[in-house]
Design an enzyme around this catalytic site. Structure first.
Site, short mmCIF file in Angstrom:
data_model
loop_
_atom_site.label_atom_id
_atom_site.label_comp_id
_atom_site.label_asym_id
_atom_site.label_seq_id
_atom_site.Cartn_x
_atom_site.Cartn_y
_atom_site.Cartn_z
N LYS A 22 0.95 -1.31 -0.12
CA LYS A 22 0.24 -0.04 0.08
C LYS A 22 0.96 1.39 -0.10
O LYS A 22 0.76 2.12 -0.58
CB LYS A 22 -0.88 -0.06 1.04
CG LYS A 22 -1.58 1.40 1.54
CD LYS A 22 -2.29 1.32 2.66
CE LYS A 22 -1.71 1.65 4.07
NZ LYS A 22 -1.26 2.76 4.23
N ARG A 92 -5.59 10.85 4.51
CA ARG A 92 -4.62 11.82 4.71
C ARG A 92 -3.44 11.78 3.97
O ARG A 92 -2.41 12.51 3.54
CB ARG A 92 -4.27 11.99 6.28
CG ARG A 92 -3.48 10.85 6.99
CD ARG A 92 -2.80 11.16 8.10
NE ARG A 92 -2.28 12.50 8.08
CZ ARG A 92 -0.97 12.61 7.40
NH1 ARG A 92 -0.48 11.86 6.90
NH2 ARG A 92 -0.38 13.90 7.65
N ASP A 306 4.69 0.75 11.83
CA ASP A 306 3.46 0.02 11.55
C ASP A 306 3.47 -1.63 11.87
O ASP A 306 2.31 -2.14 11.53
CB ASP A 306 3.58 0.24 9.87
CG ASP A 306 3.47 1.61 9.48
OD1 ASP A 306 3.71 1.57 8.13
OD2 ASP A 306 2.78 2.51 10.17
C1 EPZ Z 1 4.03 7.01 6.10
O1 EPZ Z 1 3.27 8.13 6.81
C2 EPZ Z 1 3.25 5.96 6.13
N1 EPZ Z 1 1.97 5.92 5.19
C3 EPZ Z 1 2.71 5.40 7.42
O2 EPZ Z 1 2.01 4.17 7.23
C4 EPZ Z 1 4.08 5.06 8.40
O3 EPZ Z 1 3.52 4.79 9.80
C5 EPZ Z 1 4.95 6.50 8.27
O4 EPZ Z 1 5.40 6.87 7.03
C6 EPZ Z 1 6.44 6.08 9.10
O5 EPZ Z 1 6.97 5.05 8.46
C7 EPZ Z 1 1.95 6.07 3.82
O6 EPZ Z 1 3.38 5.63 3.22
C8 EPZ Z 1 0.93 6.11 3.23
P1 EPZ Z 1 5.78 10.45 8.49
P2 EPZ Z 1 3.56 9.63 6.70
O7 EPZ Z 1 5.80 11.83 7.55
O8 EPZ Z 1 4.38 9.85 5.67
C9 EPZ Z 1 5.49 13.75 11.91
C10 EPZ Z 1 0.10 2.75 7.71
O9 EPZ Z 1 -0.25 2.24 8.69
N2 EPZ Z 1 5.37 14.65 10.55
O10 EPZ Z 1 7.14 9.82 8.23
O11 EPZ Z 1 2.42 10.49 7.29
C11 EPZ Z 1 4.48 12.86 11.90
O12 EPZ Z 1 3.39 13.51 12.84
C12 EPZ Z 1 0.72 4.27 7.59
O13 EPZ Z 1 0.33 2.20 6.54
C13 EPZ Z 1 5.69 16.16 11.12
O14 EPZ Z 1 5.68 16.42 12.28
O15 EPZ Z 1 4.79 9.61 7.98
C14 EPZ Z 1 4.79 11.66 12.52
O16 EPZ Z 1 5.10 11.77 14.05
C15 EPZ Z 1 0.18 4.88 9.08
N3 EPZ Z 1 5.67 16.99 10.23
C16 EPZ Z 1 6.31 11.42 12.12
O17 EPZ Z 1 6.63 12.61 11.55
C17 EPZ Z 1 5.35 16.53 8.95
O18 EPZ Z 1 5.29 17.29 7.81
C18 EPZ Z 1 6.25 10.32 10.90
O19 EPZ Z 1 5.44 10.96 9.88
C19 EPZ Z 1 5.35 15.17 8.48
C20 EPZ Z 1 5.30 14.35 9.37
#
Ligand code: EPZ
Length: 418
Positions: A22, A92, A306
């Protein structure tokens, strides 16, 4: 809403080819509107999140089709760049279209996706990075009007956190920006490498994917091509932990063993065997699982957030104590209250879950709080004594293709009830 009824206690054994990823497919779908012409994604998982992403592409004016796990997107006629508010709230991860829309049209109309079941999910890193490349953001209520009046230009960007989504948006935008972009502290997940490889085959000039520093030399345009989506490493761990709670064994095909490296030691500490064997990954569980000390979730190549729920569910019935520290999201333990209804003894202290292994869980009626928490409740139910009902399975359908069918093929007694 739908629910799964699960009769626990049946040993899972067999083999499977894991679904397409995914989290690999979604950025590739975003890339399809950046490139000219047609993109073909094979082994694309049939999930509600994928179908939602295809509807978003239709909304841009792309022509899409999706049959037998093959998605074909012709973006030649695309002429719109807006994603509706409710769509952003529902999914999102649609924020990953932002970089592609700016690269293709120089404009994007999106909204801050807002929080979800596992946390606040801010997009400040996305916005700051794209601003450094010449983008302008105007807020109007929850809507974000994004434009780059003088076009996208290369920049050096140091991410304060290796955000997966922000790294993906930067890869997409920088591929067609004027000049060179360097991304420091970029995410290193396998999905980042897959996206960079795809973009390079479309004509981009990206190096350093999978390492901490990305270098992208912008090019004038990209041409769509074919890609086979990699196996879903997170789904594979769900099936392995489901085997583990039943003392079973499993051969997994269609997955790069290296992408599971962060999980090998924790699985082995719990008493499981996991090893590469030809084109398969062989997994075997012990009769009795052991507590594995402590794991902390970290950006790749650390332990994946995850898979946090899957491991907690696996160790709920085990000998000893385990600690799970969730460092990535601020509310990713909601499923634990549901596990405790099944007889687990898990205490949450802030970002730490303390798992006191019990003899065995018992069946109960439980509610999925989110995608990975929901699939972890199914895992727990498979090892529990008696029958469980896991409701709100629409969360699970976002990330698992025919979960009940795959588990039943391995010997599980599980049924979907609408
Ligand atoms: C991706 O989400 C994945 N989703 C998530 O999988 C996964 O848990 C995550 O990466 C971490 O590996 C997809 O790929 C569609 P991040 P993403 O930006 O990109 C903070 C699942 O279950 N952050 O690496 O949203 C955020 O709040 C999903 O398949 C900021 O602060 O993850 C979080 O605490 C869930 N500011 C951390 O970084 C930002 O601008 C990780 O977020 C962006 C993120």
């Amino acid at each position: 809403m739908g629910c799964f009824t699960v009769e626990g206690g049946h040993r899972l054994e067999g083999s499977l080819t894991v679904q397409g990823s995914k989290n690999g497919a979604l950025p590739l779908l975003a890339a399809s509107v950046l490139v000219n012409g047609t993109t073909c994604l094979r082994h694309c998982p049939d999930l509600t999140d994928i179908r939602a992403a295809l509807l978003i592409l239709d909304g841009f004016g792309c022509k899409t089709s999706f049959r037998d796990n093959v998605a074909v997107i012709d973006s030649a006629a695309a002429d719109r760049y807006s994603i509706a508010d409710e769509t952003m709230r529902e999914m999102r991860s649609s924020i990953v279209f932002l970089g592609a829309l700016l690269g293709r049209f120089g404009h994007a109309e999106v909204s801050a996706p807002g929080g979800c079941e596992i946390g606040l999910r801010p997009i400040d890193l996305h916005i700051e990075s794209l601003k450094a490349m010449g983008c302008v953001f105007e807020e109007e209520g929850s809507r974000l009007h994004c434009s780059c009046p003088n076009g996208l230009k290369g920049a050096t960007i140091a991410l304060s956190f290796p955000s997966v989504g922000a790294t993906e948006n930067l890869l997409l935008a920088a591929s067609v920006a004027k000049g060179k972009t360097r991304v420091i502290n970029a995410a290193r997940e396998p999905e980042i490498v897959e996206l960079a490889d795809f973009l390079n085959r479309c004509g981009a000039r990206i190096s350093g994917a999978g390492e901490g520093i990305l270098e992208i030399e912008g090019v004038a345009s990209l041409t769509g091509c074919e890609e086979t989506v990699a196996g879903d490493r997170i789904a594979a761990v769900t099936y392995m932990t489901s085997c583990a709670v039943t003392g079973g064994r499993l051969a997994v095909r269609g997955l790069d063993f290296n992408s599971l490296m962060p999980l090998v030691a924790p699985f082995e500490k719990a008493g499981c065997q996991i090893e590469r064997s030809g084109d398969a990954i062989n997994f075997a569980a012990p009769k009795r699982l052991k507590g594995f000390g402590m794991v902390r979730t970290m950006p790749y190549p650390g332990f994946p957030t995850d898979s946090q729920a899957a491991f907690t569910a696996m160790l709920a019935a085990s000998d000893g104590t385990s600690l799970v520290v969730e460092n990535i999201f601020e509310s990713r333990f909601k499923y634990i209250a549901q596990l405790n209804k099944m007889g687990a003894d898990i205490r949450v202290e802030g970002r730490i879950a303390v798992i006191q292994g019990v003899e065995r869980l018992h069946g109960a009626d439980v509610v999925s709080p989110d995608l990975r928490g929901g699939s972890a409740l199914v895992t727990a139910a498979l090892g529990a004594q008696g029958v469980s009902r896991v409701s709100a399975v629409h969360y699970i359908d976002r990330g698992y293709e025919k979960l009940e069918g795959v588990l039943a093929s391995l010997g599980a007694v599980i049924e979907r009830k609408t």
